[in-house]
Design an enzyme around this catalytic site. Structure first.
Site, PDB file in Angstrom:
ATOM      1  N   LYS A 119     -23.234   4.119  14.245  1.00  0.00           N
ATOM      2  CA  LYS A 119     -22.110   4.795  13.580  1.00  0.00           C
ATOM      3  C   LYS A 119     -21.374   5.626  14.625  1.00  0.00           C
ATOM      4  O   LYS A 119     -22.008   6.199  15.537  1.00  0.00           O
ATOM      5  CB  LYS A 119     -22.688   5.691  12.475  1.00  0.00           C
ATOM      6  N   SER A 151     -20.722   7.349   3.883  1.00  0.00           N
ATOM      7  CA  SER A 151     -19.723   7.248   4.929  1.00  0.00           C
ATOM      8  C   SER A 151     -20.057   6.207   5.992  1.00  0.00           C
ATOM      9  O   SER A 151     -19.181   5.814   6.748  1.00  0.00           O
ATOM     10  CB  SER A 151     -19.532   8.612   5.594  1.00  0.00           C
ATOM     11  N   SER A 167     -25.220   9.078   2.821  1.00  0.00           N
ATOM     12  CA  SER A 167     -24.312   8.173   3.532  1.00  0.00           C
ATOM     13  C   SER A 167     -24.949   6.927   4.129  1.00  0.00           C
ATOM     14  O   SER A 167     -24.229   6.097   4.700  1.00  0.00           O
ATOM     15  CB  SER A 167     -23.580   8.920   4.643  1.00  0.00           C
TER      16      SER A 167
HETATM   17  N1  GLN Z   1     -20.628  11.310   0.360  1.00  0.00           N
HETATM   18  C1  GLN Z   1     -21.185  12.526   0.855  1.00  0.00           C
HETATM   19  C2  GLN Z   1     -20.080  13.390   1.419  1.00  0.00           C
HETATM   20  O1  GLN Z   1     -18.972  12.976   1.349  1.00  0.00           O
HETATM   21  C3  GLN Z   1     -22.266  12.241   1.827  1.00  0.00           C
HETATM   22  C4  GLN Z   1     -21.833  12.172   3.217  1.00  0.00           C
HETATM   23  C5  GLN Z   1     -22.952  11.922   4.179  1.00  0.00           C
HETATM   24  O2  GLN Z   1     -24.113  11.721   3.824  1.00  0.00           O
HETATM   25  N2  GLN Z   1     -22.576  11.968   5.439  1.00  0.00           N
HETATM   26  O3  GLN Z   1     -20.286  14.453   1.911  1.00  0.00           O
END
Ligand code: GLN
Length: 460
Positions: free
Chosen positions: A55, A130, A154
């Site tokens: 990532k 994400s 994420s």
């Molecule tokens: N969807 C969550 C957020 O927007 C989780 C993000 C993550 O785990 N990086 O913060």
């Protein structure tokens, strides 16, 4: 096959996958250099030349790290993440940097400054986020494994949407050194793979104490977990708060099948309660933005990425213009919320309260595990992959995509999402959760379940 041959094939697959928009940087030249290093190793290492995508919030000196943001466009880190160094020592090749929601804030990749990632089975849908780029590359077989990051789901959420394994370790198991900080008390480098066994191998290779990250736990690296033959003697709890009456019918059916499969191999199912879990999303969306607002203060146009001096010529104009142009709408929203909940006068009502609720959420898990429950089973997501554009106008509906994953992150626990069936052709994931630092038990049991649940069977 030599690593060089594998690098060439990986390059061809990356080229073919271009329409997914899953990668932000890769080059055949760098892949070939990775292969040359692996081919020169005296032994193939635990990962034997495995191509792994990263990532784009995990830093390497060879490639840019943008975090899906304009504010870091062209930024190249002067150091490499500990997790990446360890994977390389174990014989892995870095294949590509993958697309993501800007600064890992989102559940769909629609917040990337470089365009969204397409779902591998239906380009009109999102792959989750994400870490959606990493999930899509693993789902299409471009790479057998990829790293993502978890702050609050994420990796598990996109793994569920794309039909792959997503393993989040215990907080402190893997070094965060070189993972660009979002919510420092939550962030965990996590793994996507096509099999539980590979996820265990990758986690084992990168786990362990790191003097460069004081939050890593000073225990020996995790051995590669041996899969369990069956689940006899294990009690698997179903927390009732995670099975609401209005759960999507396909998700509910897939979970029913998983439960039956667990019973077939000797696991004992029981109902439990985690009464504070329903508060996890609002708690997470105070704690994570608060930490993000502090962490993102460093992007000031002086030390990283592009700079715009703005009109007026003073330092404030530089900050204002650079940050105003560099951050997307969701990141700005988080910084505003985070700054608000930390400000004098609101701190006690929001941030302090959220910290107290976080402690209650974690205590629920401790009590359930102390009562003789070995693992918990829940859906990973409330629905299969949603359509692009469906939630972009309503941030709260996007945040609710995390409803079954946030509590686990707040409690720092290890969890894995396993593909357990398809609903109208779209993958459905089941989440298995273990007590703190029982990552080995988690992976060993998940491997046993993986053998008896068919990920590709239609469940409706
Ligand atoms: N969807 C969550 C957020 O927007 C989780 C993000 C993550 O785990 N990086 O913060």
């Amino acid at each position: 096959m030599s690593a060089l041959e594998s690098a060439r094939e990986t390059g061809a697959r990356l080229t073919a996958a271009t329409p997914l928009n899953a990668t932000l940087h890769w080059s055949q030249e760098l892949l070939d250099a990775e292969a040359a290093r692996v081919d020169a190793m005296r032994s193939p290492g635990a990962l034997g030349g495995m191509p792994i995508a990263l990532k784009d919030n995990i830093v390497t000196v060879e490639q840019p790290t943008t975090c899906g943001s304009r504010i870091l466009e062209g930024y190249v880190s002067p150091f490499t993440a500990t997790a990446v160094n360890r994977l390389r020592e174990a014989g892995a090749m870095v294949a590509a940097k993958t697309n993501m929601d800007e600064f890992a804030m989102g559940s769909s990749t629609e917040h990337s400054a470089f365009g969204r990632v397409h779902h591998p089975l239906d380009p009109a849908r999102v792959p989750g986020g994400s870490s959606g780029g990493s999930a899509a590359l693993v789902a299409t077989g471009v790479v057998p494994a990829a790293l993502g990051s978890e702050t609050g789901g994420s990796v598990r959420q996109p793994a569920s949407f794309c039909g792959v394994v997503g393993l989040k370790p215990s907080y402190g198991r893997v070094s965060r050194f070189g993972l660009v900080a979002f919510g420092s008390s939550l962030d965990c480098i996590s793994v996507f793979s096509r099999s539980v066994e590979d996820a265990g191998r990758v986690l084992s290779a990168m786990s362990g104490h790191d003097p460069l990250d004081s939050t890593t736990v000073a225990r020996r690296p995790m051995p590669v977990p041996a899969p369990l033959a069956d689940l006899r003697g294990l009690r698997i709890g179903l927390p009732r708060e995670y099975y609401p009456a209005d759960l999507d019918a396909g998700v509910a059916a897939a979970l029913r099948r998983t439960r039956e499969a667990i019973e077939q191999i000797g696991g004992e199912i029981c109902e439990v309660s985690l009464p504070h879990s329903p508060y996890a999303v609002p708690t997470y969306y105070i704690v994570a933005p608060a930490e993000a607002a502090a962490n993102l203060a460093r992007y000031d146009g002086v030390r990283y990425g592009p700079r715009n001096t703005g009109a007026g010529g003073d330092i404030h104009a530089l900050y204002r213009t650079t940050r105003g142009e560099g951050f997307g709408a969701e990141v700005r929203r988080r910084i505003l919320v985070g700054t608000y909940v930390l400000s004098a006068g609101y701190y006690d009502a929001y941030y302090l309260k959220a910290q107290q609720v976080r402690a209650l959420i974690a205590e629920d898990f401790r009590q359930v595990f102390a009562s003789g429950v070995d693992l918990l089973l829940t859906p990973t997501t409330p629905t299969p992959a949603f359509k692009a554009g469906e939630k972009t106008e309503d941030p709260v509906s996007m945040y609710l995509a995390d409803i079954f994953v946030s509590a686990i992150s707040l409690a720092g626990l290890p969890a894995v999402s396993l593909p357990v069936g398809r609903s109208e052709g779209l993958p459905v994931g089941a989440q298995l959760i273990a007590p703190y630092f029982e990552d080995q038990r988690l992976v060993a049991a998940a491997a046993a379940i993986e053998r008896v649940v068919s990920a590709d069977a239609e469940v409706r």
